[in-house]
Design a protein around this motif. Structure first.
Motif, PDB file in Angstrom:
ATOM      1  N   ILE A  57       0.860  -1.153  -0.081  1.00  0.00           N
ATOM      2  CA  ILE A  57       0.025   0.067   0.037  1.00  0.00           C
ATOM      3  C   ILE A  57       0.806   1.316   0.076  1.00  0.00           C
ATOM      4  O   ILE A  57       1.687   1.312   0.931  1.00  0.00           O
ATOM      5  CB  ILE A  57      -0.929   0.127   1.144  1.00  0.00           C
ATOM      6  CG1 ILE A  57      -1.791  -1.074   1.092  1.00  0.00           C
ATOM      7  CG2 ILE A  57      -1.881   1.259   1.197  1.00  0.00           C
ATOM      8  CD1 ILE A  57      -2.700  -1.233   2.465  1.00  0.00           C
ATOM      9  N   ARG A  58       0.686   1.928  -0.816  1.00  0.00           N
ATOM     10  CA  ARG A  58       1.372   3.325  -0.939  1.00  0.00           C
ATOM     11  C   ARG A  58       1.025   4.324   0.083  1.00  0.00           C
ATOM     12  O   ARG A  58      -0.309   4.271   0.473  1.00  0.00           O
ATOM     13  CB  ARG A  58       1.330   3.966  -2.370  1.00  0.00           C
ATOM     14  CG  ARG A  58       1.868   3.054  -3.313  1.00  0.00           C
ATOM     15  CD  ARG A  58       1.759   3.823  -5.029  1.00  0.00           C
ATOM     16  NE  ARG A  58       0.332   4.206  -5.007  1.00  0.00           N
ATOM     17  CZ  ARG A  58      -0.279   5.070  -6.140  1.00  0.00           C
ATOM     18  NH1 ARG A  58       0.721   5.534  -6.760  1.00  0.00           N
ATOM     19  NH2 ARG A  58      -1.093   5.265  -6.285  1.00  0.00           N
TER      20      ARG A  58
ATOM     21  N   ASP B 194      -8.196  -5.118   4.152  1.00  0.00           N
ATOM     22  CA  ASP B 194      -9.445  -6.072   3.982  1.00  0.00           C
ATOM     23  C   ASP B 194     -10.012  -6.012   2.749  1.00  0.00           C
ATOM     24  O   ASP B 194     -10.760  -6.943   2.211  1.00  0.00           O
ATOM     25  CB  ASP B 194     -10.406  -5.514   5.023  1.00  0.00           C
ATOM     26  CG  ASP B 194     -10.062  -5.790   6.369  1.00  0.00           C
ATOM     27  OD1 ASP B 194      -9.150  -6.611   6.601  1.00  0.00           O
ATOM     28  OD2 ASP B 194     -10.496  -5.355   7.365  1.00  0.00           O
TER      29      ASP B 194
ATOM     30  N   GLU C 249      -8.594  -1.153   6.839  1.00  0.00           N
ATOM     31  CA  GLU C 249      -9.736  -1.093   5.635  1.00  0.00           C
ATOM     32  C   GLU C 249      -9.098  -1.702   4.420  1.00  0.00           C
ATOM     33  O   GLU C 249      -9.791  -2.267   3.489  1.00  0.00           O
ATOM     34  CB  GLU C 249     -10.508   0.239   5.690  1.00  0.00           C
ATOM     35  CG  GLU C 249     -11.293   0.244   6.725  1.00  0.00           C
ATOM     36  CD  GLU C 249     -12.340   1.694   6.598  1.00  0.00           C
ATOM     37  OE1 GLU C 249     -12.913   1.839   7.745  1.00  0.00           O
ATOM     38  OE2 GLU C 249     -12.452   2.108   5.578  1.00  0.00           O
ATOM     39  N   LEU C 250      -7.933  -0.784   4.095  1.00  0.00           N
ATOM     40  CA  LEU C 250      -7.267  -1.150   2.633  1.00  0.00           C
ATOM     41  C   LEU C 250      -7.050  -2.531   2.382  1.00  0.00           C
ATOM     42  O   LEU C 250      -7.199  -3.101   1.557  1.00  0.00           O
ATOM     43  CB  LEU C 250      -6.224  -0.140   2.534  1.00  0.00           C
ATOM     44  CG  LEU C 250      -6.504   1.557   2.017  1.00  0.00           C
ATOM     45  CD1 LEU C 250      -5.270   2.180   2.254  1.00  0.00           C
ATOM     46  CD2 LEU C 250      -7.425   1.375   1.026  1.00  0.00           C
TER      47      LEU C 250
ATOM     48  N   TRP D 292      -3.070   7.748   3.287  1.00  0.00           N
ATOM     49  CA  TRP D 292      -3.436   9.030   3.567  1.00  0.00           C
ATOM     50  C   TRP D 292      -4.974   9.388   3.027  1.00  0.00           C
ATOM     51  O   TRP D 292      -5.539   9.962   3.971  1.00  0.00           O
ATOM     52  CB  TRP D 292      -2.320  10.144   2.989  1.00  0.00           C
ATOM     53  CG  TRP D 292      -2.947  11.520   3.674  1.00  0.00           C
ATOM     54  CD1 TRP D 292      -2.663  11.896   5.131  1.00  0.00           C
ATOM     55  CD2 TRP D 292      -3.804  12.363   2.920  1.00  0.00           C
ATOM     56  NE1 TRP D 292      -3.427  13.163   5.065  1.00  0.00           N
ATOM     57  CE2 TRP D 292      -3.915  13.537   3.734  1.00  0.00           C
ATOM     58  CE3 TRP D 292      -4.240  12.459   1.626  1.00  0.00           C
ATOM     59  CZ2 TRP D 292      -4.756  14.521   3.320  1.00  0.00           C
ATOM     60  CZ3 TRP D 292      -4.894  13.731   1.214  1.00  0.00           C
ATOM     61  CH2 TRP D 292      -5.129  14.533   2.072  1.00  0.00           C
ATOM     62  N   LEU D 293      -4.916   9.102   1.729  1.00  0.00           N
ATOM     63  CA  LEU D 293      -6.506   9.293   1.226  1.00  0.00           C
ATOM     64  C   LEU D 293      -7.446   8.730   1.858  1.00  0.00           C
ATOM     65  O   LEU D 293      -8.668   9.212   2.259  1.00  0.00           O
ATOM     66  CB  LEU D 293      -6.265   9.080  -0.355  1.00  0.00           C
ATOM     67  CG  LEU D 293      -7.828   9.573  -0.816  1.00  0.00           C
ATOM     68  CD1 LEU D 293      -7.768  11.060  -1.093  1.00  0.00           C
ATOM     69  CD2 LEU D 293      -7.882   9.102  -2.288  1.00  0.00           C
TER      70      LEU D 293
ATOM     71  N   GLY E  92       0.425   7.338  -0.011  1.00  0.00           N
ATOM     72  CA  GLY E  92      -0.500   8.385  -0.335  1.00  0.00           C
ATOM     73  C   GLY E  92      -1.707   7.838  -0.440  1.00  0.00           C
ATOM     74  O   GLY E  92      -2.868   8.435  -0.080  1.00  0.00           O
ATOM     75  N   ASP E  93      -2.042   6.484  -0.939  1.00  0.00           N
ATOM     76  CA  ASP E  93      -3.318   5.960  -0.783  1.00  0.00           C
ATOM     77  C   ASP E  93      -3.764   5.574   0.605  1.00  0.00           C
ATOM     78  O   ASP E  93      -4.803   5.828   0.823  1.00  0.00           O
ATOM     79  CB  ASP E  93      -3.013   4.390  -1.563  1.00  0.00           C
ATOM     80  CG  ASP E  93      -2.801   4.632  -2.982  1.00  0.00           C
ATOM     81  OD1 ASP E  93      -3.095   5.559  -3.421  1.00  0.00           O
ATOM     82  OD2 ASP E  93      -2.235   3.707  -3.526  1.00  0.00           O
TER      83      ASP E  93
ATOM     84  N   PHE F 124      -8.130  -6.075  -0.236  1.00  0.00           N
ATOM     85  CA  PHE F 124      -7.665  -6.832  -1.087  1.00  0.00           C
ATOM     86  C   PHE F 124      -8.368  -8.303  -1.388  1.00  0.00           C
ATOM     87  O   PHE F 124      -9.072  -8.863  -0.378  1.00  0.00           O
ATOM     88  CB  PHE F 124      -6.261  -7.281  -0.525  1.00  0.00           C
ATOM     89  CG  PHE F 124      -5.161  -6.282  -1.012  1.00  0.00           C
ATOM     90  CD1 PHE F 124      -5.002  -5.974  -2.253  1.00  0.00           C
ATOM     91  CD2 PHE F 124      -4.685  -5.592   0.156  1.00  0.00           C
ATOM     92  CE1 PHE F 124      -4.077  -4.830  -2.430  1.00  0.00           C
ATOM     93  CE2 PHE F 124      -3.940  -4.335   0.036  1.00  0.00           C
ATOM     94  CZ  PHE F 124      -3.544  -3.897  -1.266  1.00  0.00           C
TER      95      PHE F 124
END
Lengths: 97, 239
Positions: free
Chosen positions: A33-34, A81, A78-79, A39-40, A36-37, A83
């Motif tokens: 996960i980057r 999960d 959340e990110l 953070w968004l 920037g992603d 995947f």
């Protein structure tokens, strides 16, 4: 890789903060996960700290308040999960249906 | 999840939205001054105008030196044809030496037959790769304009387009990407849910957020979903 805490304030939670950001870093790296992603997503769920500061926190270079740290952790989870899960082996019953 | 430079984008959008509140007046003034200067640059001109158009050719802003231009122009947009619309659409200048010998835009020519307009020159306003409008001059006598007027008007149009594109911000809200809109929406949902909990339970914002995170963790769901449920009135679980 353990943070040496030389930049943290001498509060009892500083060791825990180092640990929290280190394991976050590890999780992000593992999931690819980057920052920037992250953070968004964190911003999307109400995060109030800027992207630059969040990036510094991930690298254990900056201290953030506990609630923001948990919000970052939640955003990361959340990110993660989202995947697609690894494929599972079907049982015979699954194939017949 | 495929967002690049969210922070940059966000700050740009906010700058544009703030700009939007200021620019209505600024665009109007700039457009009017520009029209005035264009009129004075070519002898024989009875009126000059600038129209800014959106991507679909609708007029968003305009400035005129004289009523005649306003009338001749309004007719173009009513008819959906005319020299300025052609200049805007083709991104090429349009020269009409004598309107009575012109074969293009029959409807518009018919509509302006009663106006003292015989020659027209129009140059597109092109900023970057986008055509944002047109600059035009009208004269009452035929053969007022020639190739040199076209060149002059084009020289005028180039910096004007750049200037106008910078202060024209009317499309800012449409340019927000979907990702950013979704992000702002979900952020708003979470914050509103916090507010509901603060009022309902008499707790601080931090405590409310903490509760939401806790519940999202326990149920292994997204914070936004939990927040939406709070807003829908389902009571947040007690313990």
């Amino acid at each position: 890789m353990t943070g040496d805490g030389d930049r943290g304030r001498p509060d009892p939670g500083s060791g825990l903060e180092q640990e929290q950001s280190r394991l976050l870093r590890k999780a992000l790296h593992h999931a690819g996960i980057r920052h920037g992603d992250l953070w968004l997503r964190y911003f999307s769920i109400g995060g109030t700290v800027g992207e630059y500061e969040v990036d510094a926190y991930i690298q254990s270079l900056m201290s953030l308040p506990p609630d923001q740290r948990d919000l970052i952790a939640h955003a990361a989870n959340e990110l993660i999960d989202e995947f697609p899960p690894l494929p599972r082996a079907p049982y015979l019953e699954d194939l017949i249906q | 999840m495929a967002q690049q430079l969210p922070l940059d984008e966000l700050s740009t959008v906010i700058a544009r939205i703030q700009g939007l509140l200021l620019t209505e007046e600024k665009v109007h003034t700039a457009v009017r001054l520009l029209a005035q200067a264009a009129k004075e640059s070519v002898p024989g001109t009875i009126g000059a105008g600038v129209s800014l158009l959106d991507a679909r050719g609708r007029r968003t802003s305009s400035g005129y030196t004289d009523r005649i231009v306003s009338q001749a122009d309004a007719t173009q947009y009513e008819c959906g044809e005319g020299p300025c619309l052609t200049a805007w659409a083709t991104e090429e200048p349009v020269l009409v030496r004598d309107l009575t010998e012109e074969s293009r835009w029959p409807e518009w020519r018919n509509a302006v037959a009663g106006l003292p307009v015989r020659s027209v020159v129009s140059a597109p306003l092109v900023a970057g790769k986008e055509s944002i409008g047109a600059l035009k001059l009208y004269a009452a006598t035929p053969n007022t304009y020639d190739e040199s007027s076209v060149i002059l008007l084009q020289l005028f149009a180039a910096p004007a387009a750049t200037l106008l594109s910078h202060i024209q911000a009317s499309e800012a809200p449409h340019r927000m990407t979907q990702g950013l809109q979704a992000s702002l929406y979900s952020r708003d949902v979470v914050n509103r849910a916090c507010g509901v909990l603060m009022e309902r339970l008499g707790i601080s914002h931090e405590a409310a957020l903490h509760r939401l995170i806790k519940q999202a963790r326990d149920e292994n769901t997204a914070l936004q979903q939990i927040s939406e449920r709070v807003l829908a009135g389902t009571p947040a679980h007690g313990a």
